[in-house]
Design an enzyme around this catalytic site. Structure first.
Site, mmCIF file in Angstrom:
data_model
loop_
_atom_site.group_PDB
_atom_site.id
_atom_site.type_symbol
_atom_site.label_atom_id
_atom_site.label_comp_id
_atom_site.label_asym_id
_atom_site.label_seq_id
_atom_site.Cartn_x
_atom_site.Cartn_y
_atom_site.Cartn_z
ATOM 1 N N GLY A 46 4.900 -6.090 -1.180
ATOM 2 C CA GLY A 46 5.885 -5.446 -0.317
ATOM 3 C C GLY A 46 5.277 -4.202 0.307
ATOM 4 C CD GLN A 51 4.632 1.568 0.659
ATOM 5 O OE1 GLN A 51 5.231 0.557 0.952
ATOM 6 N NE2 GLN A 51 3.844 1.616 -0.415
ATOM 7 C CB CYS A 91 4.344 1.952 -5.638
ATOM 8 S SG CYS A 91 4.611 2.484 -3.948
ATOM 9 C CG LEU A 92 0.540 -1.628 -2.092
ATOM 10 C CD1 LEU A 92 0.656 -2.323 -0.744
ATOM 11 C CD2 LEU A 92 -0.722 -2.070 -2.819
ATOM 12 C CG HIS A 133 9.513 -0.540 -4.737
ATOM 13 N ND1 HIS A 133 8.934 -0.141 -5.916
ATOM 14 C CD2 HIS A 133 8.654 -0.140 -3.759
ATOM 15 C CE1 HIS A 133 7.787 0.479 -5.654
ATOM 16 N NE2 HIS A 133 7.592 0.481 -4.352
ATOM 17 C CD GLU A 134 8.352 -2.320 -0.488
ATOM 18 O OE1 GLU A 134 8.029 -1.298 0.143
ATOM 19 O OE2 GLU A 134 7.690 -2.748 -1.447
ATOM 20 C CG HIS A 137 8.491 2.930 -0.129
ATOM 21 N ND1 HIS A 137 7.753 3.997 -0.574
ATOM 22 C CD2 HIS A 137 8.046 1.860 -0.832
ATOM 23 C CE1 HIS A 137 6.897 3.588 -1.508
ATOM 24 N NE2 HIS A 137 7.060 2.290 -1.682
HETATM 25 NI NI NI Z 1 6.027 0.996 -3.000
#
Ligand code: NI
Length: 176
Positions: A46, A51, A91-92, A133-134, A137
């Site tokens: 995702g 991000q 998370c990235l 989660h996204e 963000h």
């Molecule tokens: Ni994330």
């Protein structure tokens, strides 16, 4: 297509609240393609526009094993949620850190597709975790924000240490 740079915690730009996407144009299409490429090559399941430092309400997901099910959500909104699950998340933007977060087990989401057409969808289990989660963000929230301040500081220090080691490695090795 181009791979985009991913912002990392504690970059303050990750706290930006994204604004509504209003133009469903070629710029949006290119951004979606670039975000999918960035997510797949990370690799991740995702990615939210926040991000990659684009503060518009857009996210991409693909929870398949073989990167075969890209999903795009423009201006996503949770209409209702039910149940509860406790899943270990990563998370990235917070590389190498994993923590359990409580989320709804199932959510009904309303969003627009890349051409602006509205749709509604029920997502469950990992799919539901991922979209919650996204969407966080897009609202400037990271999964580490659910941790206690003490734990969050540990995460910050661990990431600083990881970055120092990576910088030293890069100095000692010449990359081609
Ligand atoms: Ni994330």
């Amino acid at each position: 297509m181009a791979k985009l740079d991913i912002l990392e915690f504690p970059d303050p730009r990750l706290k930006t609240v994204a604004s509504e996407v209003k133009s469903f144009d070629i710029h949006l299409k290119t951004l979606i393609e670039d975000m999918l490429e960035t997510m797949y090559s990370a690799p991740g399941i995702g990615l939210a526009a926040t991000q990659v430092n684009v503060h518009e309400r857009l996210l991409v997901l693909d929870i398949s094993e073989d990167q075969s099910c890209p999903r795009v959500y423009v201006n996503p909104e949770v209409l209702s949620e039910s149940g509860e699950q406790d899943c270990e998340e990563g998370c990235l933007s917070v590389p190498g850190i994993y923590a359990r977060v409580k989320r709804a087990e199932s959510v009904i989401v309303k969003a627009q597709d890349p051409t602006g057409i509205f749709f509604e969808e029920q997502l469950e289990n990992l799919h539901a975790v991922c979209i919650q989660h996204e969407i966080d963000h897009l609202n400037g929230r990271l999964f580490v924000d659910y941790l206690s301040p003490l734990k969050r500081n540990m995460v910050r220090r661990k990431l600083e240490k990881q970055r120092k080691v990576a910088a030293q490695d890069a100095e000692e090795h010449r990359l081609i």
